[in-house]
Design a protein around this motif. Structure first.
Motif, PDB file in Angstrom:
ATOM      1  N   TYR A  98       0.932  -0.920   0.084  1.00  0.00           N
ATOM      2  CA  TYR A  98       0.113   0.104  -0.498  1.00  0.00           C
ATOM      3  C   TYR A  98       0.561   1.517   0.022  1.00  0.00           C
ATOM      4  O   TYR A  98       0.718   1.543  -1.202  1.00  0.00           O
ATOM      5  N   TRP A  99       1.884   1.675   0.925  1.00  0.00           N
ATOM      6  CA  TRP A  99       2.613   2.215   1.224  1.00  0.00           C
ATOM      7  C   TRP A  99       3.154   2.803  -0.302  1.00  0.00           C
ATOM      8  O   TRP A  99       3.624   4.255  -0.733  1.00  0.00           O
ATOM      9  N   ALA A 102       1.302   4.418  -2.797  1.00  0.00           N
ATOM     10  CA  ALA A 102       1.177   5.186  -2.582  1.00  0.00           C
ATOM     11  C   ALA A 102       2.576   6.489  -3.235  1.00  0.00           C
ATOM     12  O   ALA A 102       1.896   7.996  -3.381  1.00  0.00           O
ATOM     13  N   SER A 157       0.051  12.097   1.893  1.00  0.00           N
ATOM     14  CA  SER A 157      -1.120  12.108   3.186  1.00  0.00           C
ATOM     15  C   SER A 157      -2.034  12.176   1.250  1.00  0.00           C
ATOM     16  O   SER A 157      -3.794  11.957   2.151  1.00  0.00           O
ATOM     17  N   THR A 160      -3.578   8.763   0.275  1.00  0.00           N
ATOM     18  CA  THR A 160      -4.056   8.190   1.337  1.00  0.00           C
ATOM     19  C   THR A 160      -4.797   8.204   1.872  1.00  0.00           C
ATOM     20  O   THR A 160      -6.132   9.289   1.552  1.00  0.00           O
ATOM     21  N   THR A 161      -6.037   7.180   2.802  1.00  0.00           N
ATOM     22  CA  THR A 161      -6.910   7.272   3.586  1.00  0.00           C
ATOM     23  C   THR A 161      -6.737   7.479   4.695  1.00  0.00           C
ATOM     24  O   THR A 161      -5.440   7.943   5.636  1.00  0.00           O
ATOM     25  N   GLU A 165      -2.699   6.350   7.557  1.00  0.00           N
ATOM     26  CA  GLU A 165      -2.354   8.229   7.183  1.00  0.00           C
ATOM     27  C   GLU A 165      -1.135   8.376   7.640  1.00  0.00           C
ATOM     28  O   GLU A 165      -0.635   7.697   8.425  1.00  0.00           O
TER      29      GLU A 165
END
Length: 301
Positions: A98-99, A102, A157, A160-161, A165
């Motif tokens: 995920y990161w 992102a 930011s 992301t959700t 965060e």
């Protein structure tokens, strides 16, 4: 044999020849393709033959000389983030992916490792167990180019959700040790169901009054682990939450000793049920020359 040689377009040797020579001349041995050590036909690209250079992958670009450009870290950013309620059942590897995505969507110059399959240089202080909520998780990101901290936090930011965060970001030196080696303690907040606050206070006070608390941790399919549970608890307090007890504990999370909050609850409150575990924060120990000398020789220099 001479007739077979004439059919093949070859003249028989004058004066005759031994039968073996005529037989070898009529049936020359077939040439076998080169084989490897296991006797299999050697394919193109196997050792012993020149091969073409493979195309580069990831963020490694090939130059005119055919060599690959290795990404070099220019900046090391330490970020604290939150893993909320809705994503607490997502595994650690999924959080890493995920990161990475992102950061790519934010178009930040992420640094990659060397090798045929480059990996992003993202490090976590400690993986969060499945089902836990993290309020102060720590990760470090290496970048190929320097980026202002406010831009890093704002751009990331935006991708992301609310349940994953960025809380804050700071820059650290590139020469610091790896992030997991700096971790010393982890703060947990554990609500206990079925435990009265008075009983929790008595159990906590009795535990803190002891010097040692031998504990045996049974592990499925592995050898049981025995250690001193009291040595891994730095602080332990209780609070009253709507008639039920909750404990706040600072547990050891270093390389020498790691205490899981489930083991603490099982030792002090064997009949309690826990709906969720919250890791409120992580405590790092910044390295220093004096502290290193104290650990190695037992005195400051």
């Amino acid at each position: 044999m001479a007739r077979q040689l004439r059919r093949a377009g070859q003249a028989p040797p004058p004066g005759g020849a031994p039968p073996g020579a005529l037989r070898r001349a009529a049936h020359p041995p077939r040439t076998r393709p080169p084989r490897d050590l296991r006797g299999r036909p050697r394919r193109a690209g196997s050792p012993g033959r020149r091969t073409r250079a493979r195309p580069s992958h990831g963020r490694r670009a090939a130059g005119r000389t055919g060599r690959t450009r290795v990404s070099e870290a220019r900046q090391r950013i330490r970020a604290r983030f939150r893993k909320g309620e809705r994503v607490r059942h997502i595994s650690h590897l999924d959080v890493l992916r995920y990161w990475e995505r992102a950061i790519r969507r934010a178009e930040l110059p992420l640094c990659y490792s060397q090798g045929f399959t480059p990996h992003p240089k993202i490090a976590f202080a400690a993986p969060l167990p499945l089902g836990f909520i993290g309020e102060g998780e720590i990760m470090e990101v290496l970048l190929e180019e320097r980026v202002p901290l406010d831009r890093f936090a704002a751009d990331l930011s935006a991708q992301t959700t609310a349940d994953l965060e960025i809380r804050e970001a700071s820059e650290v030196a590139l020469g610091l040790p790896a992030l997991p080696t700096l971790l010393r303690w982890a703060d947990y907040r554990i609500p206990l169901q079925g435990v009265a606050p008075e009983h929790a206070i008595e159990s906590v006070n009795a535990f803190l009054a002891t010097e040692t608390f031998p504990w045996r941790q049974e592990r499925e399919g592995k050898k049981a682990r025995e250690y001193d549970l009291r040595a891994g608890v730095a602080s332990l307090t209780t609070t009253d939450v709507e008639g039920s007890a909750a404990i706040d504990a600072r547990l050891s999370c270093g390389q020498e000793l790691t205490v899981r909050p489930e083991q603490l609850v099982a030792a002090l409150f064997p009949t309690a049920t826990v709906d969720r575990y919250v890791r409120a924060g992580l405590v790092l120990e910044e390295p220093s020359a004096a502290l290193r000398a104290w650990r190695e020789k037992g005195r400051y220099e």
